[in-house]
Design a protein around this motif. Structure first.
Motif, PDB file in Angstrom:
ATOM      1  N   UNK A 212       0.825  -1.204   0.000  1.00  0.00           N
ATOM      2  CA  UNK A 212       0.000   0.000   0.000  1.00  0.00           C
ATOM      3  C   UNK A 212       0.861   1.255   0.000  1.00  0.00           C
ATOM      4  N   UNK A 213       2.015   1.168   0.664  1.00  0.00           N
ATOM      5  CA  UNK A 213       2.904   2.323   0.712  1.00  0.00           C
ATOM      6  C   UNK A 213       3.395   2.718  -0.677  1.00  0.00           C
ATOM      7  N   UNK A 214       3.537   1.701  -1.559  1.00  0.00           N
ATOM      8  CA  UNK A 214       4.140   1.982  -2.853  1.00  0.00           C
ATOM      9  C   UNK A 214       3.350   3.018  -3.652  1.00  0.00           C
ATOM     10  N   UNK A 215       2.055   3.091  -3.418  1.00  0.00           N
ATOM     11  CA  UNK A 215       1.266   4.090  -4.132  1.00  0.00           C
ATOM     12  C   UNK A 215       1.602   5.508  -3.688  1.00  0.00           C
ATOM     13  N   UNK A 216       2.212   5.613  -2.510  1.00  0.00           N
ATOM     14  CA  UNK A 216       2.614   6.925  -2.017  1.00  0.00           C
ATOM     15  C   UNK A 216       4.042   7.281  -2.413  1.00  0.00           C
ATOM     16  N   UNK A 217       4.748   6.367  -3.147  1.00  0.00           N
ATOM     17  CA  UNK A 217       6.175   6.558  -3.419  1.00  0.00           C
ATOM     18  C   UNK A 217       6.491   7.887  -4.104  1.00  0.00           C
ATOM     19  N   UNK A 218       5.729   8.332  -5.130  1.00  0.00           N
ATOM     20  CA  UNK A 218       6.075   9.611  -5.757  1.00  0.00           C
ATOM     21  C   UNK A 218       6.034  10.772  -4.770  1.00  0.00           C
ATOM     22  N   UNK A 219       4.979  10.789  -3.890  1.00  0.00           N
ATOM     23  CA  UNK A 219       4.918  11.862  -2.917  1.00  0.00           C
ATOM     24  C   UNK A 219       6.067  11.779  -1.923  1.00  0.00           C
ATOM     25  N   UNK A 249      16.755   7.738  11.444  1.00  0.00           N
ATOM     26  CA  UNK A 249      15.857   6.665  11.883  1.00  0.00           C
ATOM     27  C   UNK A 249      14.599   6.616  11.021  1.00  0.00           C
ATOM     28  N   UNK A 250      14.070   7.802  10.731  1.00  0.00           N
ATOM     29  CA  UNK A 250      12.874   7.863   9.898  1.00  0.00           C
ATOM     30  C   UNK A 250      13.155   7.388   8.476  1.00  0.00           C
ATOM     31  N   UNK A 251      14.279   7.817   7.930  1.00  0.00           N
ATOM     32  CA  UNK A 251      14.634   7.419   6.563  1.00  0.00           C
ATOM     33  C   UNK A 251      14.855   5.917   6.463  1.00  0.00           C
ATOM     34  N   UNK A 252      15.506   5.343   7.462  1.00  0.00           N
ATOM     35  CA  UNK A 252      15.770   3.905   7.421  1.00  0.00           C
ATOM     36  C   UNK A 252      14.464   3.119   7.409  1.00  0.00           C
ATOM     37  N   UNK A 253      13.455   3.604   8.185  1.00  0.00           N
ATOM     38  CA  UNK A 253      12.189   2.869   8.247  1.00  0.00           C
ATOM     39  C   UNK A 253      11.482   2.863   6.894  1.00  0.00           C
ATOM     40  N   UNK A 254      11.646   3.940   6.124  1.00  0.00           N
ATOM     41  CA  UNK A 254      10.947   4.023   4.840  1.00  0.00           C
ATOM     42  C   UNK A 254      11.502   3.065   3.797  1.00  0.00           C
ATOM     43  N   UNK A 255      12.663   2.497   4.054  1.00  0.00           N
ATOM     44  CA  UNK A 255      13.248   1.560   3.082  1.00  0.00           C
ATOM     45  C   UNK A 255      12.349   0.354   2.870  1.00  0.00           C
ATOM     46  N   UNK A 256      11.622  -0.031   3.914  1.00  0.00           N
ATOM     47  CA  UNK A 256      10.748  -1.201   3.788  1.00  0.00           C
ATOM     48  C   UNK A 256       9.509  -0.953   2.950  1.00  0.00           C
ATOM     49  N   UNK A 257       9.290   0.292   2.501  1.00  0.00           N
ATOM     50  CA  UNK A 257       8.195   0.524   1.568  1.00  0.00           C
ATOM     51  C   UNK A 257       8.389  -0.306   0.312  1.00  0.00           C
ATOM     52  N   UNK A 258       9.641  -0.523  -0.064  1.00  0.00           N
ATOM     53  CA  UNK A 258       9.941  -1.439  -1.163  1.00  0.00           C
ATOM     54  C   UNK A 258       9.910  -0.845  -2.544  1.00  0.00           C
ATOM     55  N   UNK A 259       9.856   0.481  -2.663  1.00  0.00           N
ATOM     56  CA  UNK A 259       9.878   1.127  -3.979  1.00  0.00           C
ATOM     57  C   UNK A 259      11.316   1.434  -4.372  1.00  0.00           C
ATOM     58  N   UNK A 260      11.742   0.940  -5.548  1.00  0.00           N
ATOM     59  CA  UNK A 260      13.115   1.202  -5.981  1.00  0.00           C
ATOM     60  C   UNK A 260      13.345   2.686  -6.212  1.00  0.00           C
ATOM     61  N   UNK A 261      12.350   3.353  -6.759  1.00  0.00           N
ATOM     62  CA  UNK A 261      12.506   4.794  -6.983  1.00  0.00           C
ATOM     63  C   UNK A 261      12.674   5.534  -5.663  1.00  0.00           C
ATOM     64  N   UNK A 262      11.831   5.187  -4.670  1.00  0.00           N
ATOM     65  CA  UNK A 262      11.938   5.831  -3.362  1.00  0.00           C
ATOM     66  C   UNK A 262      13.264   5.490  -2.700  1.00  0.00           C
ATOM     67  N   UNK A 288      23.157  -1.111  -5.114  1.00  0.00           N
ATOM     68  CA  UNK A 288      23.608  -2.203  -5.977  1.00  0.00           C
ATOM     69  C   UNK A 288      22.446  -3.134  -6.322  1.00  0.00           C
ATOM     70  N   UNK A 289      21.632  -3.438  -5.306  1.00  0.00           N
ATOM     71  CA  UNK A 289      20.483  -4.326  -5.524  1.00  0.00           C
ATOM     72  C   UNK A 289      19.542  -3.735  -6.564  1.00  0.00           C
ATOM     73  N   UNK A 290      19.323  -2.429  -6.515  1.00  0.00           N
ATOM     74  CA  UNK A 290      18.448  -1.764  -7.486  1.00  0.00           C
ATOM     75  C   UNK A 290      19.086  -1.768  -8.872  1.00  0.00           C
ATOM     76  N   UNK A 303      17.916  11.023 -11.618  1.00  0.00           N
ATOM     77  CA  UNK A 303      18.148  11.368 -10.218  1.00  0.00           C
ATOM     78  C   UNK A 303      19.618  11.742 -10.045  1.00  0.00           C
ATOM     79  N   UNK A 304      19.910  12.420  -8.959  1.00  0.00           N
ATOM     80  CA  UNK A 304      21.288  12.812  -8.687  1.00  0.00           C
ATOM     81  C   UNK A 304      22.085  11.753  -7.970  1.00  0.00           C
ATOM     82  N   UNK A 305      21.575  10.523  -7.932  1.00  0.00           N
ATOM     83  CA  UNK A 305      22.262   9.468  -7.192  1.00  0.00           C
ATOM     84  C   UNK A 305      23.643   9.177  -7.760  1.00  0.00           C
ATOM     85  N   UNK A 306      23.830   9.347  -9.086  1.00  0.00           N
ATOM     86  CA  UNK A 306      25.155   9.102  -9.679  1.00  0.00           C
ATOM     87  C   UNK A 306      26.199  10.037  -9.083  1.00  0.00           C
ATOM     88  N   UNK A 307      25.825  11.299  -8.863  1.00  0.00           N
ATOM     89  CA  UNK A 307      26.760  12.240  -8.258  1.00  0.00           C
ATOM     90  C   UNK A 307      27.120  11.807  -6.840  1.00  0.00           C
TER      91      UNK A 307
END
Length: 774
Positions: A212-219, A249-262, A288-290, A303-307
């Motif tokens: 259900x969280x994945x639908x919120x990934x763009x926001x 702590x908050x950012x780490x918890x959001x990893x379980x949303x499971x969206x690669x983009x997020x 790496x997994x993504x 995204x700026x992840x390459x930088x």
């Protein structure tokens, strides 16, 4: 009645044949060498694309048990908070009160007193208890829907609303702080059995909520980007921000949303907060997994992840962050296989970053001798990880070398000296050696890169050392031979260096014997891989032979010549081309000269071949060997084969046939026989058909006609004179409209064709019949 009168002048005509012993000037020798000696070309070794994206390919020489994994599971629970200090080992009791989360940051990183709306109250069956370790991650019933009206939040713009949503969902993910109490909605009729298997609980109760969280990934992505920009604006990125641990702590918890983009957006923000240790490693693993999924490549473009990843590679002490750097480079290696991402990385100075990283990895960890002594086992582990990382670095450079735009970066960063140093320091690591060899095999096909590599000290000696150490590793051997073949095709210095390297020629001939061994059973054909090695090796010997000193030595090397004369249909063209280069050297020590009878018999078979390439190479060798009188006698016994070649529609074949006929017609006893077999008419046809397109061929045809007519009347004289009259009139000829092409055509016409054509025309004019009509 016509009276024919022949006018004779006492003029001594000499044949055009000029054996090597009559050449007087070095200019003539050089000119002849340029016409006779040729560098050979061949295809670059083919490398199939890896089926799966992983750290190490299926052909890796590394043991699977001793290398970092490419597949793993990664969840929020794997991250540590706070990141800024090590854990004390003491577990604190939960707080008595519920904390208030706020969304407005003050100047020192604190928060104001504005609070978010409370999540809706939970309904249904609840139970108090541990509920398993996974259950502590969520309060599932709290996130069934978003707040109906975002205007409740104290923000006015879209980015602030995104931050609000981000924090709201984070609150939903935060465990309740009551003593040993976690509320989880299990569903109707679910008793919440304490014995429920953890994996069953995860799959049936937790994952559906995460979906259900994945639908919120763009926001959420927008919220993360807004938070990143806000922190950057106030200078609160890095490790100095006081509330950094709470945000992490908050950012780490959001990893379980499971969206690669997020997760990529989270990774960029977490890396900007300068995490270290296990958290840094896990973030790099997450990226790496993504990156292993090719369908995610577009996410890295936008995204700026390459930088962020490239910034991580700039770290001075790559050893202390060894495994994290390994997965970071591994991600970039996988992404560099995408042409669009490869070009984007190039624009960001990717090659320079990787080369600098390589130097730091080869330099070793920056530790005192005392530390090295006390942490010897740790240092050994770091060296192993550094070796794994260099595999990723060289593989990424291998991928990027496919882009034609990469050549200036390789040249400007002096990549060849660094890559040679990597080879020298890791000569026993086959994965690294093969990657670097693949880089060289790609880049050495370009002239500017080839010269830069040839000028790199010790490169030729290093390649020969590797060929000696790893003679049975076909995929490495074939690429090193291909690279050396490219160098020796274009660089005189490279030919000298290979020859002057102690034992260098012996290494090549040993390889020749190893890969030419007849497999068992005897009738079985050689494997394509073995043939590929031999083709590259023979081509290298042919290119080496262009150098006078090297060519003379190889022509005198009995083993070299014997190996080349081994019969093999697949190798015959390159082998004969090499014999051709060696046959140019007609000294007394030449094995080719001493074995001319055997060689001539083999070449005669090739003249009957259905392969025009084989016919051409055999004819070229006869062009050199026919300077030997015994060989000329042998050819005249089978003269029909050579004369028939003048009917070829290939100019090169006609040119080589004329070279043989020039030498044959230098002997008086051969001229009449050649005229009787229709050679003159065929030569005139060649002159008419190819003259305006190939003035060099036209000049050789005229030389052959001159020789054939030295001691007898030439048939078809009027036809020949008419062609010569037309071809010696500059104004009557049609020239190319391209100025560059025209300049070359006019130079060949004036320097090569016109002198011999005018001489031939004048001679026939003198010997022509004068008709007197009464």
């Amino acid at each position: 009645m016509c009276i024919c009168v022949k006018v004779h002048k006492i003029i001594k005509f000499t044949p055009f044949m000029q054996p090597s012993k009559y050449r007087c000037t070095s200019a003539e020798i050089v000119s002849e060498a340029r016409r006779s000696l040729r560098a050979l070309a061949t295809q670059r070794p083919f490398t199939p694309q890896e089926k799966h994206r992983q750290l190490f390919g299926e052909s890796s020489s590394r043991a699977r048990d001793g290398r970092p994994p490419s597949a793993f599971s990664l969840h929020a629970q794997h991250f540590e908070a706070p990141d800024s200090r090590p854990g004390s080992g003491t577990r604190l009791s939960p707080l008595e009160h519920k904390p208030r989360l706020s969304v407005s940051l003050d100047e020192d990183g604190g928060v104001d007193e504005a609070t978010l709306p409370k999540p809706p109250a939970e309904r249904g069956n609840t139970r108090i208890g541990s509920g398993g370790s996974r259950a502590k991650l969520l309060r599932a019933a709290s996130i069934n829907r978003l707040p109906p009206n975002f205007s409740e939040f104290p923000y006015r713009d879209q980015s602030s609303t995104s931050v609000c949503l981000f924090i709201y969902l984070s609150v939903c993910l935060t465990p309740t702080p009551c003593h040993s109490a976690v509320e989880v909605k299990l569903g109707h009729g679910d008793t919440g059995d304490d014995n429920m298997d953890e994996s069953v609980f995860w799959n049936t109760k937790v994952l559906p909520v995460l979906h259900e969280f994945e639908s919120f990934a763009p926001e959420l992505c927008n919220a993360c980007n807004g938070l990143h920009d806000a922190l950057a604006e106030r200078g609160m990125l890095g490790r100095q921000f006081k509330k950094r641990s709470a945000i992490l702590r908050t950012l780490f918890r959001l990893i379980d949303v499971g969206s690669d983009r997020l997760n990529l957006t989270l990774a960029k923000l977490i890396l900007a907060l300068n995490v270290s240790g296990n958290n840094l490693l896990n973030i790099c693993k997450l990226v790496f997994k993504i990156s292993r999924n090719a369908s995610n490549d577009a996410l890295f473009l936008n995204d700026g992840i390459l930088d962020s990843l490239l910034s991580l590679l700039h770290c001075e002490d790559a050893w202390s962050k060894g495994e994290a750097v390994l997965y970071c480079v591994g991600s970039l290696k996988l992404l560099s296989g995408n042409s669009a991402l490869s070009r984007l990385l190039l624009s960001k100075g990717f090659i320079g970053v990787l080369l600098q990283l390589s130097k730091r990895l080869m330099h070793g960890p920056s530790s005192t001798s005392a530390n090295i002594t006390s942490h010897r086992s740790e240092g050994e582990g770091q060296r192993i990880i550094a070796g794994h990382t260099l595999v990723q670095v060289t593989a990424a450079l291998r991928n990027i070398a496919d882009q034609s735009e990469s050549r200036p970066s390789f040249l400007s960063n002096k990549a060849f000296s660094t890559l040679c140093l990597i080879l020298e320091n890791h000569c026993k690591d086959l994965d690294i050696c093969i990657n670097v060899a693949r880089i060289f095999s790609k880049l050495s096909t370009y002239t500017e890169c080839c010269h830069a590599l040839a000028e790199t000290p010790r490169c030729c000696g290093l390649f020969l050392d590797l060929l000696s150490k790893h003679s049975r590793k076909q995929d490495l051997v074939v690429r090193l031979l291909f690279t050396l073949g490219n160098l020796t095709a274009k660089s005189t210095e490279a030919r000298e260096r290979v020859y002057e390297e102690e034992g260098g020629i012996d290494v090549l001939l040993d390889l020749f014997q190893v890969y030419q061994e007849t497999p068992s059973p005897p009738k079985q054909c050689r494997a394509p891989e073995r043939e590929d090695v031999l083709v590259k090796l023979i081509r290298l010997l042919a290119n080496l032979a262009i150098h006078p000193t090297v060519g003379t030595a190889l022509a005198a090397n009995t083993l070299c010549v014997q190996l080349l004369l081994e019969e093999s249909e697949e190798l015959v063209i390159n082998a004969v081309a090499t014999i051709n280069n060696l046959s140019f050297y007609q000294g007394e020590s030449s094995v080719v000269r001493s074995q001319h009878t055997h060689i001539s018999q083999l070449l005669l078979k090739l003249l009957l071949s259905s392969s025009m390439d084989a016919v051409l190479e055999a004819t070229r060798v006869f062009g050199n060997l026919s300077q030997i009188k015994d060989v000329r006698h042998f050819i005249m016994q089978h003269k029909g084969y050579v004369v028939t070649l003048l009917d070829s529609k290939t100019p090169d074949v006609c040119f080589s046939a004329c070279g043989v006929l020039i030498n044959l017609s230098a002997d008086p006893e051969n001229r009449a026989v050649l005229r009787a077999t229709g050679t003159v008419q065929k030569l005139i046809d060649c002159l008419r058909d190819f003259g305006p397109q190939d003035w060099h061929l036209a000049a050789v045809v005229c030389q052959t006609l001159w020789n054939c007519s030295l001691d007898g009347e030439l048939q078809h004289t009027r036809e020949l004179l008419e062609i010569l009259r037309l071809y010696t009139d500059r104004g009557a000829l049609q020239w190319s409209s391209d100025d560059g092409v025209r300049q070359v055509q006019e130079a060949c016409w004036e320097l090569l064709f016109l002198p011999v054509a005018e001489r031939l025309r004048q001679r026939f004019y003198i010997e022509d019949t004068t008709s007197i009509i009464p």
